[in-house]
Design a protein around this motif. Sequence first.
Motif, PDB file in Angstrom:
ATOM      1  N   PHE A 175      -9.909   3.779   6.509  1.00 13.52           N
ATOM      2  CA  PHE A 175      -8.953   3.087   5.643  1.00 13.52           C
ATOM      3  C   PHE A 175      -8.771   3.768   4.292  1.00 13.52           C
ATOM      4  O   PHE A 175      -8.249   3.163   3.357  1.00 13.52           O
ATOM      5  CB  PHE A 175      -9.419   1.639   5.441  1.00 13.52           C
ATOM      6  CG  PHE A 175      -9.737   0.931   6.722  1.00 13.52           C
ATOM      7  CD1 PHE A 175      -8.801   0.857   7.741  1.00 13.52           C
ATOM      8  CD2 PHE A 175     -10.985   0.364   6.930  1.00 13.52           C
ATOM      9  CE1 PHE A 175      -9.091   0.227   8.941  1.00 13.52           C
ATOM     10  CE2 PHE A 175     -11.291  -0.273   8.124  1.00 13.52           C
ATOM     11  CZ  PHE A 175     -10.336  -0.345   9.132  1.00 13.52           C
ATOM     12  N   ILE A 176      -9.201   5.041   4.180  1.00 17.48           N
ATOM     13  CA  ILE A 176      -9.050   5.740   2.907  1.00 17.48           C
ATOM     14  C   ILE A 176      -7.590   5.752   2.433  1.00 17.48           C
ATOM     15  O   ILE A 176      -7.329   5.501   1.254  1.00 17.48           O
ATOM     16  CB  ILE A 176      -9.624   7.172   2.979  1.00 17.48           C
ATOM     17  CG1 ILE A 176     -11.150   7.123   3.144  1.00 17.48           C
ATOM     18  CG2 ILE A 176      -9.263   7.965   1.730  1.00 17.48           C
ATOM     19  CD1 ILE A 176     -11.796   8.493   3.331  1.00 17.48           C
ATOM     20  N   PRO A 177      -6.608   6.016   3.306  1.00 21.85           N
ATOM     21  CA  PRO A 177      -5.220   5.980   2.816  1.00 21.85           C
ATOM     22  C   PRO A 177      -4.839   4.625   2.221  1.00 21.85           C
ATOM     23  O   PRO A 177      -4.165   4.563   1.179  1.00 21.85           O
ATOM     24  CB  PRO A 177      -4.393   6.300   4.064  1.00 21.85           C
ATOM     25  CG  PRO A 177      -5.309   7.120   4.911  1.00 21.85           C
ATOM     26  CD  PRO A 177      -6.675   6.506   4.699  1.00 21.85           C
ATOM     27  N   ALA A 178      -5.272   3.540   2.860  1.00 21.18           N
ATOM     28  CA  ALA A 178      -4.956   2.211   2.341  1.00 21.18           C
ATOM     29  C   ALA A 178      -5.633   1.981   0.995  1.00 21.18           C
ATOM     30  O   ALA A 178      -5.024   1.453   0.056  1.00 21.18           O
ATOM     31  CB  ALA A 178      -5.387   1.137   3.345  1.00 21.18           C
ATOM     32  N   LEU A 179      -6.899   2.393   0.879  1.00 22.42           N
ATOM     33  CA  LEU A 179      -7.623   2.231  -0.384  1.00 22.42           C
ATOM     34  C   LEU A 179      -7.001   3.102  -1.475  1.00 22.42           C
ATOM     35  O   LEU A 179      -6.833   2.668  -2.622  1.00 22.42           O
ATOM     36  CB  LEU A 179      -9.097   2.601  -0.193  1.00 22.42           C
ATOM     37  CG  LEU A 179      -9.901   1.722   0.772  1.00 22.42           C
ATOM     38  CD1 LEU A 179     -11.243   2.360   1.062  1.00 22.42           C
ATOM     39  CD2 LEU A 179     -10.091   0.328   0.203  1.00 22.42           C
ATOM     40  N   ALA A 180      -6.641   4.327  -1.119  1.00 29.59           N
ATOM     41  CA  ALA A 180      -6.079   5.251  -2.104  1.00 29.59           C
ATOM     42  C   ALA A 180      -4.704   4.810  -2.584  1.00 29.59           C
ATOM     43  O   ALA A 180      -4.300   5.120  -3.709  1.00 29.59           O
ATOM     44  CB  ALA A 180      -6.002   6.654  -1.507  1.00 29.59           C
ATOM     45  N   SER A 181      -3.992   4.074  -1.737  1.00 28.28           N
ATOM     46  CA  SER A 181      -2.651   3.637  -2.134  1.00 28.28           C
ATOM     47  C   SER A 181      -2.717   2.720  -3.348  1.00 28.28           C
ATOM     48  O   SER A 181      -1.770   2.654  -4.140  1.00 28.28           O
ATOM     49  CB  SER A 181      -1.948   2.927  -0.970  1.00 28.28           C
ATOM     50  OG  SER A 181      -2.534   1.660  -0.711  1.00 28.28           O
ATOM     51  N   PHE A 182      -3.835   2.010  -3.523  1.00 26.19           N
ATOM     52  CA  PHE A 182      -3.991   1.138  -4.691  1.00 26.19           C
ATOM     53  C   PHE A 182      -4.076   1.942  -5.982  1.00 26.19           C
ATOM     54  O   PHE A 182      -3.820   1.418  -7.061  1.00 26.19           O
ATOM     55  CB  PHE A 182      -5.233   0.251  -4.536  1.00 26.19           C
ATOM     56  CG  PHE A 182      -5.118  -0.779  -3.455  1.00 26.19           C
ATOM     57  CD1 PHE A 182      -4.172  -1.784  -3.522  1.00 26.19           C
ATOM     58  CD2 PHE A 182      -5.970  -0.738  -2.353  1.00 26.19           C
ATOM     59  CE1 PHE A 182      -4.060  -2.734  -2.510  1.00 26.19           C
ATOM     60  CE2 PHE A 182      -5.868  -1.678  -1.345  1.00 26.19           C
ATOM     61  CZ  PHE A 182      -4.903  -2.681  -1.421  1.00 26.19           C
ATOM     62  N   TYR A 183      -4.446   3.211  -5.864  1.00 25.25           N
ATOM     63  CA  TYR A 183      -4.514   4.093  -7.028  1.00 25.25           C
ATOM     64  C   TYR A 183      -3.232   4.910  -7.190  1.00 25.25           C
ATOM     65  O   TYR A 183      -3.177   5.832  -7.994  1.00 25.25           O
ATOM     66  CB  TYR A 183      -5.709   5.044  -6.903  1.00 25.25           C
ATOM     67  CG  TYR A 183      -7.045   4.344  -6.901  1.00 25.25           C
ATOM     68  CD1 TYR A 183      -7.654   3.973  -8.096  1.00 25.25           C
ATOM     69  CD2 TYR A 183      -7.696   4.052  -5.708  1.00 25.25           C
ATOM     70  CE1 TYR A 183      -8.888   3.326  -8.093  1.00 25.25           C
ATOM     71  CE2 TYR A 183      -8.930   3.404  -5.696  1.00 25.25           C
ATOM     72  CZ  TYR A 183      -9.510   3.051  -6.889  1.00 25.25           C
ATOM     73  OH  TYR A 183     -10.737   2.409  -6.882  1.00 25.25           O
TER      74      TYR A 183
END
Length: 201
Positions: A175-183
């Motif tokens: 889920f790194i892409p999903a987490l990174a999207s918050f940044y």
Amino acid sequence: MLSVVIPVHNEEPSILPLYDSLTKVLESLGKPYEIIFVDDASTDRSFELLANLTETDPRLKVIRLRRNFGQTAALAAGFHEARGEIIVSMDGDLQHDPQDLPALVAKIEEGYDIASGWRKNRVDNALTRRLPSRIANWLMAKLSGVELHDFGTTFKAYRAEILRDINLYGELHRFIPALASFYGARIAEVPIRNIVRPRGS
């Protein structure tokens, strides 16, 4: 500088073919690089083979975990050690084709923060793998707002600073892409080949 991080667990038959094909691709890019294998407490000869390779290739590093912590922990260890501005993660079982790596790196060089592999034409079992994966990917896309077809593949390229903002644990590597999207990360999707695992399970 390009870093390639590869978690392995009991991948003895795959180590040498993967190393050979990966180094050919990396050499063709003409960039400085390093390869970081993270041995997740293999019980076969994986670590021994990797340790032997480090004696002949100074661009190769091997991290050995004391016990089997799982893929996310292995990736986190590799990401922490990586020195490249671009970091690529991939599996060690020959299901990811190194020939797809340049396309992922090119997306980062275009200005994206994450280039996520997309197994567009999957070759695994339709009922036990493809259907559950399609449902899980649809749910993740709806929940996260990140429109990816394939959250599950490890084959991704990252701008290094994006990974510094994310603490990985459990199975969060998916889920790194999903987490990174918050940044505010800019995310691209790149079709990759889906290869039947040649050996092992």
